[in-house]
Design a protein around this motif. Sequence first.
Motif, PDB file in Angstrom:
ATOM      1  N   LEU A  88      44.092  77.292  24.424  1.00 15.61           N
ATOM      2  CA  LEU A  88      45.438  76.903  24.847  1.00 15.61           C
ATOM      3  C   LEU A  88      45.754  75.465  24.466  1.00 15.61           C
ATOM      4  O   LEU A  88      45.194  74.515  25.009  1.00 15.61           O
ATOM      5  CB  LEU A  88      45.555  77.078  26.365  1.00 15.61           C
ATOM      6  CG  LEU A  88      46.850  76.618  27.031  1.00 15.61           C
ATOM      7  CD1 LEU A  88      48.058  77.368  26.475  1.00 15.61           C
ATOM      8  CD2 LEU A  88      46.751  76.797  28.550  1.00 15.61           C
ATOM      9  N   ASN A  89      46.654  75.300  23.498  1.00 22.63           N
ATOM     10  CA  ASN A  89      47.170  73.990  23.093  1.00 22.63           C
ATOM     11  C   ASN A  89      48.608  73.807  23.553  1.00 22.63           C
ATOM     12  O   ASN A  89      49.377  74.780  23.584  1.00 22.63           O
ATOM     13  CB  ASN A  89      47.197  73.859  21.565  1.00 22.63           C
ATOM     14  CG  ASN A  89      45.873  73.525  20.954  1.00 22.63           C
ATOM     15  OD1 ASN A  89      45.061  72.804  21.522  1.00 22.63           O
ATOM     16  ND2 ASN A  89      45.621  74.063  19.771  1.00 22.63           N
ATOM     17  N   GLY A 137      45.634  70.725  34.306  1.00 18.21           N
ATOM     18  CA  GLY A 137      46.299  72.016  34.342  1.00 18.21           C
ATOM     19  C   GLY A 137      45.600  73.125  33.594  1.00 18.21           C
ATOM     20  O   GLY A 137      46.119  74.244  33.530  1.00 18.21           O
ATOM     21  N   GLY A 138      44.440  72.857  33.002  1.00 12.77           N
ATOM     22  CA  GLY A 138      43.675  73.917  32.365  1.00 12.77           C
ATOM     23  C   GLY A 138      43.920  74.117  30.888  1.00 12.77           C
ATOM     24  O   GLY A 138      43.452  75.108  30.310  1.00 12.77           O
ATOM     25  N   PHE A 139      44.635  73.212  30.239  1.00 14.31           N
ATOM     26  CA  PHE A 139      44.838  73.307  28.790  1.00 14.31           C
ATOM     27  C   PHE A 139      43.561  72.885  28.060  1.00 14.31           C
ATOM     28  O   PHE A 139      42.822  72.011  28.515  1.00 14.31           O
ATOM     29  CB  PHE A 139      45.989  72.404  28.338  1.00 14.31           C
ATOM     30  CG  PHE A 139      47.360  72.962  28.601  1.00 14.31           C
ATOM     31  CD1 PHE A 139      48.145  73.424  27.563  1.00 14.31           C
ATOM     32  CD2 PHE A 139      47.872  73.008  29.895  1.00 14.31           C
ATOM     33  CE1 PHE A 139      49.409  73.932  27.790  1.00 14.31           C
ATOM     34  CE2 PHE A 139      49.141  73.510  30.144  1.00 14.31           C
ATOM     35  CZ  PHE A 139      49.908  73.977  29.088  1.00 14.31           C
ATOM     36  N   ASP A 140      43.338  73.500  26.910  1.00 14.90           N
ATOM     37  CA  ASP A 140      42.217  73.095  26.066  1.00 14.90           C
ATOM     38  C   ASP A 140      42.539  71.865  25.240  1.00 14.90           C
ATOM     39  O   ASP A 140      41.643  71.054  24.972  1.00 14.90           O
ATOM     40  CB  ASP A 140      41.829  74.235  25.119  1.00 14.90           C
ATOM     41  CG  ASP A 140      41.130  75.363  25.839  1.00 14.90           C
ATOM     42  OD1 ASP A 140      40.047  75.125  26.404  1.00 14.90           O
ATOM     43  OD2 ASP A 140      41.669  76.478  25.842  1.00 14.90           O
ATOM     44  N   ALA A 188      50.861  75.408  33.636  1.00 13.57           N
ATOM     45  CA  ALA A 188      49.661  75.047  34.384  1.00 13.57           C
ATOM     46  C   ALA A 188      49.684  75.610  35.800  1.00 13.57           C
ATOM     47  O   ALA A 188      48.676  76.128  36.299  1.00 13.57           O
ATOM     48  CB  ALA A 188      49.517  73.528  34.422  1.00 13.57           C
ATOM     49  N   GLU A 189      50.834  75.519  36.458  1.00 15.50           N
ATOM     50  CA  GLU A 189      50.917  75.916  37.861  1.00 15.50           C
ATOM     51  C   GLU A 189      51.033  77.421  38.046  1.00 15.50           C
ATOM     52  O   GLU A 189      50.515  77.977  39.032  1.00 15.50           O
ATOM     53  CB  GLU A 189      52.105  75.221  38.519  1.00 15.50           C
ATOM     54  CG  GLU A 189      51.944  73.708  38.632  1.00 15.50           C
ATOM     55  CD  GLU A 189      53.207  73.013  39.128  1.00 15.50           C
ATOM     56  OE1 GLU A 189      54.150  73.727  39.537  1.00 15.50           O
ATOM     57  OE2 GLU A 189      53.232  71.768  39.107  1.00 15.50           O
ATOM     58  N   LEU A 190      51.702  78.106  37.100  1.00 19.04           N
ATOM     59  CA  LEU A 190      52.008  79.520  37.296  1.00 19.04           C
ATOM     60  C   LEU A 190      51.182  80.463  36.425  1.00 19.04           C
ATOM     61  O   LEU A 190      50.760  81.523  36.884  1.00 19.04           O
ATOM     62  CB  LEU A 190      53.500  79.761  37.035  1.00 19.04           C
ATOM     63  CG  LEU A 190      54.467  78.988  37.939  1.00 19.04           C
ATOM     64  CD1 LEU A 190      55.907  79.230  37.504  1.00 19.04           C
ATOM     65  CD2 LEU A 190      54.274  79.372  39.400  1.00 19.04           C
ATOM     66  N   VAL A 191      50.946  80.094  35.175  1.00 16.46           N
ATOM     67  CA  VAL A 191      50.297  81.018  34.247  1.00 16.46           C
ATOM     68  C   VAL A 191      48.785  80.835  34.222  1.00 16.46           C
ATOM     69  O   VAL A 191      48.031  81.820  34.191  1.00 16.46           O
ATOM     70  CB  VAL A 191      50.877  80.864  32.817  1.00 16.46           C
ATOM     71  CG1 VAL A 191      50.266  81.912  31.886  1.00 16.46           C
ATOM     72  CG2 VAL A 191      52.392  80.997  32.840  1.00 16.46           C
ATOM     73  N   VAL A 192      48.317  79.598  34.235  1.00 18.16           N
ATOM     74  CA  VAL A 192      46.871  79.358  34.154  1.00 18.16           C
ATOM     75  C   VAL A 192      46.095  80.068  35.260  1.00 18.16           C
ATOM     76  O   VAL A 192      45.078  80.724  34.986  1.00 18.16           O
ATOM     77  CB  VAL A 192      46.573  77.837  34.129  1.00 18.16           C
ATOM     78  CG1 VAL A 192      45.090  77.565  34.374  1.00 18.16           C
ATOM     79  CG2 VAL A 192      46.992  77.242  32.780  1.00 18.16           C
TER      80      VAL A 192
END
Length: 473
Positions: free
Chosen positions: A9-10, A51-54, A407-411
């Motif tokens: 995820l970028n 938020g969990g992004f790579d 980050a808040e909804l999809v991750v």
Amino acid sequence: MAEPKQLFLNLFEMACVSHITHGLWPLPENNRHRFAELSYWTELAQILEHGGFDGIFLADVIGAYDVFRGGPETALREGLQSPNLDPLLLIPAMAAVTERLHFGVTFSTTYEPPFAFARRMSTLDHLTKGRVGWNVVTSYLPNAAHNFGLAGEVPHDLRYEYADEYLDVLYKLWEGSWDDGAVIDDRENAIFTDPAKVRYINHVGERHRVSGPHIVHPSPQRTPVIFQATGSPAGIEFAGRHAEVVFTGGRTSEEFRKAADGMRSAAARHGREADDVKFIAMAGVIVGRTDEEAADKHRLYQQHTSLDGILAHHSLPVDLTAFPRDITVREALLRAEVLPSAVPFLPLDKTVGQALDFIGGSRDDRFLAVGTPKTVADAIEKWLDEDGLDGINLRQYHSFDTARDFAELVVPELRKRGRLPEAGGAPTTLRQRLFGAGDRLPERHTAARYRGGANLDNPVESLRLSAGNVASF
């Protein structure tokens, strides 16, 4: 049962006001105007890391969009990738406030010499502890060629020939010039580097003459992860030799799979394995807590999208907005004295109105998901499992709402399905995160042939300074 395929995820970014969502920067609370503030980038980096992004993928151009309407005025009014900062300079600031966020950065092989770029990328690989990749481009804007003293663009396929030699020089510097263990940091004997483990590369090619040695010691990855955006035959062959991650797309699943299969076949022709190349596509994700909330956001973005900005970005050599909407594109080109070959992507027998509507809505393509977290996650799983995507460059409609919403909804939904790593994992290099097989390029990659000083042009075994080549002081 096999583990579910994970998403890489970028966030797709560029150091400008209007990157790829033209006309949206004036929306309330959009921070795009802050692109020249360091705090914009550090705040964004922390949102992404937490938020969990790579990673963050930084696009770039080195010229103005000055084809549409015969000059740069439209692009300048729109903030279309101008003004535009140097993306390489942003990475250290973002790396300093993160531990796990990775960085892909764009740089062209056509105009600037390779030795200085090799130094900059090795520096970034050191400073980020191996969290950096390079998006290889050859540059296509006519104005870019003019900025570097050329009368016009270098032909497309010739640019890829130039790029081949450029990467050859870089591989010699990154992989062949220094051995692992060259830096010994021996305080007792006051020796920092063992000269026997450093060598000249003595490259003499069609475009470049580079003696070396590399001026930076081996970094965590040595060669940064090689990204490439392509779809042309020359680009696909180049990707087969070099690319580890290809940024591509397609209007249908079949188009995407055909492009990916072509690049895997090219990799096999160059002694690599099919899984040595991963694929990412630009994707639009508009998410809300309800379908209605997501649809409202989508309508807002559609209503404020700038057609002028899109046309300027396409470098359209004819201003279709100047013609009646009910005449055909063919007739408009005839009146403008523009050859159809100059705009091969335009539907000649459609009306001007239909063509403009198509161009204006072209971002709503195959990789678009609008809806609740569940709806969006279902779409992403389809992209991974049916289309064969490995990752996405998330298109930003709003800074920072797009990243925060994802980050808040999809991750959390993707993590629940095993499609993203859990929070708090140990930092890794970019290559390790992508392939899970170590920090360095595999031996079957073309760059590896220079390791240990092998296959260098006229290699010099070590640095031996004689009295004749020591400068006088």
